[in-house]
Write a protein that holds these residues in place. Structure first.
Motif, PDB file in Angstrom:
ATOM      1  N   THR A  78       0.845  -1.202   0.000  1.00 32.84           N
ATOM      2  CA  THR A  78       0.000   0.000   0.000  1.00 32.84           C
ATOM      3  C   THR A  78       0.883   1.257   0.000  1.00 32.84           C
ATOM      4  O   THR A  78       2.002   1.240   0.524  1.00 32.84           O
ATOM      5  CB  THR A  78      -0.900   0.068   1.251  1.00 32.84           C
ATOM      6  OG1 THR A  78      -0.045   0.115   2.407  1.00 32.84           O
ATOM      7  CG2 THR A  78      -1.836  -1.135   1.337  1.00 32.84           C
ATOM      8  N   ARG A 165      -0.122  -6.598   7.100  1.00 33.57           N
ATOM      9  CA  ARG A 165      -1.271  -7.345   7.625  1.00 33.57           C
ATOM     10  C   ARG A 165      -2.540  -6.620   7.181  1.00 33.57           C
ATOM     11  O   ARG A 165      -2.691  -5.421   7.422  1.00 33.57           O
ATOM     12  CB  ARG A 165      -1.204  -7.427   9.153  1.00 33.57           C
ATOM     13  CG  ARG A 165      -2.334  -8.267   9.738  1.00 33.57           C
ATOM     14  CD  ARG A 165      -2.190  -8.443  11.227  1.00 33.57           C
ATOM     15  NE  ARG A 165      -2.110  -7.162  11.911  1.00 33.57           N
ATOM     16  CZ  ARG A 165      -1.920  -7.007  13.216  1.00 33.57           C
ATOM     17  NH1 ARG A 165      -1.769  -8.068  13.986  1.00 33.57           N
ATOM     18  NH2 ARG A 165      -1.871  -5.808  13.749  1.00 33.57           N
ATOM     19  N   HIS A 166      -3.424  -7.375   6.552  1.00 36.66           N
ATOM     20  CA  HIS A 166      -4.650  -6.755   6.056  1.00 36.66           C
ATOM     21  C   HIS A 166      -5.483  -6.261   7.243  1.00 36.66           C
ATOM     22  O   HIS A 166      -5.767  -7.038   8.166  1.00 36.66           O
ATOM     23  CB  HIS A 166      -5.446  -7.763   5.222  1.00 36.66           C
ATOM     24  CG  HIS A 166      -6.528  -7.122   4.416  1.00 36.66           C
ATOM     25  ND1 HIS A 166      -7.728  -6.745   4.975  1.00 36.66           N
ATOM     26  CD2 HIS A 166      -6.572  -6.755   3.120  1.00 36.66           C
ATOM     27  CE1 HIS A 166      -8.479  -6.181   4.041  1.00 36.66           C
ATOM     28  NE2 HIS A 166      -7.796  -6.182   2.900  1.00 36.66           N
ATOM     29  N   THR A 169      -9.089  -8.488   7.293  1.00 38.01           N
ATOM     30  CA  THR A 169      -9.031  -9.953   7.432  1.00 38.01           C
ATOM     31  C   THR A 169      -7.965 -10.398   8.422  1.00 38.01           C
ATOM     32  O   THR A 169      -8.008 -11.514   8.941  1.00 38.01           O
ATOM     33  CB  THR A 169      -8.710 -10.614   6.074  1.00 38.01           C
ATOM     34  OG1 THR A 169      -7.389 -10.222   5.689  1.00 38.01           O
ATOM     35  CG2 THR A 169      -9.703 -10.196   5.002  1.00 38.01           C
ATOM     36  N   HIS A 277      -0.153  -0.631   9.103  1.00 30.58           N
ATOM     37  CA  HIS A 277      -0.430  -2.077   9.096  1.00 30.58           C
ATOM     38  C   HIS A 277       0.710  -2.903   8.520  1.00 30.58           C
ATOM     39  O   HIS A 277       0.494  -3.793   7.678  1.00 30.58           O
ATOM     40  CB  HIS A 277      -1.723  -2.375   8.308  1.00 30.58           C
ATOM     41  CG  HIS A 277      -2.872  -1.529   8.732  1.00 30.58           C
ATOM     42  ND1 HIS A 277      -3.494  -1.670   9.955  1.00 30.58           N
ATOM     43  CD2 HIS A 277      -3.486  -0.479   8.112  1.00 30.58           C
ATOM     44  CE1 HIS A 277      -4.446  -0.771  10.073  1.00 30.58           C
ATOM     45  NE2 HIS A 277      -4.453  -0.023   8.971  1.00 30.58           N
TER      46      HIS A 277
END
Ligand code: HEM
Length: 343
Positions: A78, A165-166, A169, A277
């Motif tokens: 991202t 890390r999403h 989810t 994240h």
């Protein structure tokens, strides 16, 4: 330009090989096997610049020229994690370089390599590069970095990976790799994969993999951490990418020879960016002649014991099946009191 001595780490001194987290909190928990005296040292740094710096730059430049795509890539990275990592890299490299590297928020300079780049951390781009002279500028004269991440990685001895890390989810995945000194693994095999997949080839990694969600949580929200991996290698080359030209290490014909054996220790750090994240994982190999690393009989005995604690699968995973009898016989000989330094 940099400290002339190489820090000695001997993570095998416990006399046991374990496949475990082994995380030390940077700035808080002492690392118990640092330096000739195996002292307890509280470390704080991510990047380690020393007299081996030109060897790292030369090896990275060769990998870059040979086939950058075999060593580096992105998967689902991202913009927020990219920017957090780039900002940390630029600031921290400059702060820990002893004045050799500078970062003013737009330009990253490296006096050793003689180059300066304008970087846009939001877009992840390298907008311009000027090459001047520096003590090691010849090493990068023909290199064209392709992005801010690529450029910053080329300035560091450390290899870099970003784990993500999403947020919904909770699934973790390797979002970027820039790994130019892999020890017999292919960064492309790991890109986009989760912790358990990445570590599946490691013999005995089942229990570690079962704790992956807790580990990932700690790494993202409770670091930074440092950890160490170690093994005996039969060459001192940094780059053991499976697609790189082969050398003596893990070659079928290579027999154990104490004069050609090395201890390879990887110092690894983990720095979390909770708001983005993810986390930055760094890997820095230290390669010492084996005879130097176990010159003290106590240390030779510890390394022998650590190898005897491996399962046959672990010996195989470490590439030592054919070498182990010779290695143990030599270590046992070195471990006899009064024989320190004997070959
Ligand atoms: C908390 C974080 C981590 C822990 C506790 C951990 C632990 C370990 C351990 C115990 C090994 C076996 C070392 C040996 O004895 O040879 C290993 C290997 C390895 N780790 Fe990690 N690791 C972590 C994070 C990562 C990350 C983020 C990457 C991403 C690049 C990674 C990539 C690897 C690879 C590629 C290997 C070798 C696997 C192979 O041979 O294919 N590790 N790790």
């Amino acid at each position: 330009m940099f400290p002339s001595s190489l820090t000695l780490y001997r993570p095998f001194l416990s006399g046991r090989y374990t496949v475990s987290a082994g995380l030390f909190r940077l700035g808080v928990q002492p690392v118990p096997f640092v330096g000739p005296q195996a002292a307890e040292v509280v470390e704080t740094h991510t990047f380690a610049l020393d007299n081996t710096y030109p060897a790292f730059v030369a090896s990275k430049a060769a990998a870059h020229a040979r086939a950058l795509h075999e060593y580096a890539g992105e998967a689902g990275l991202t913009p927020a994690l990219r920017e957090a990592a780039l900002s940390f890299l630029a600031h921290t490299l400059a702060a820990q370089s002893g004045g050799c590297m500078t970062w003013d928020g737009q330009h990253f300079g490296n006096a050793a390599l003689g180059w300066t780049a304008a970087l846009d951390l939001k877009r992840g781009t390298l907008d311009s590069l000027t090459q001047d002279s520096g003590p090691y500028s010849a090493l990068v004269a023909d290199i064209q970095p392709i992005s801010a991440f690529d450029f910053l990685a080329l300035n560091a001895p450390e290899d870099l990976a970003l784990l993500a890390r999403h947020p919904v989810t909770g699934a973790d995945f390797l979002a970027a790799v820039h790994v130019m000194s892999p020890q017999h693994w292919d960064p492309r095999d790991k890109l986009g994969r989760d912790f358990a997949f990445v570590h599946a080839p490691v013999a005995g990694s089942g229990p570690l993999n079962a704790t992956a969600p807790r580990l990932i949580d700690a790494v993202i929200s409770r670091g930074p951490f440092v950890r160490f991996a170690w093994g005996v290698a039969m060459s001192d080359r940094l780059d053991h990418h499976p697609a790189a030209p082969p050398d003596a290490d893990r070659a079928r014909a290579t027999a154990f020879d104490p004069d050609r054996a090395f201890l390879r220790v990887e110092r690894q750090t983990l720095t979390g960016f909770p708001a983005a994240h993810g986390a930055l994982f760094t890997i820095r190999p230290y390669i010492y002649p084996l005879a130097d690393a176990v010159a003290d009989p106590v240390h030779a005995r510890a390394l022998a014991a650590a190898h005897r604690s491996m399962t046959p699968d672990q010996v195989e995973y470490k590439g030592l099946t054919a070498l182990l009898p010779g290695l143990l016989a030599w270590l046992d000989d070195q471990g006899l009191d009064g024989r320190a330094g004997a070959r």
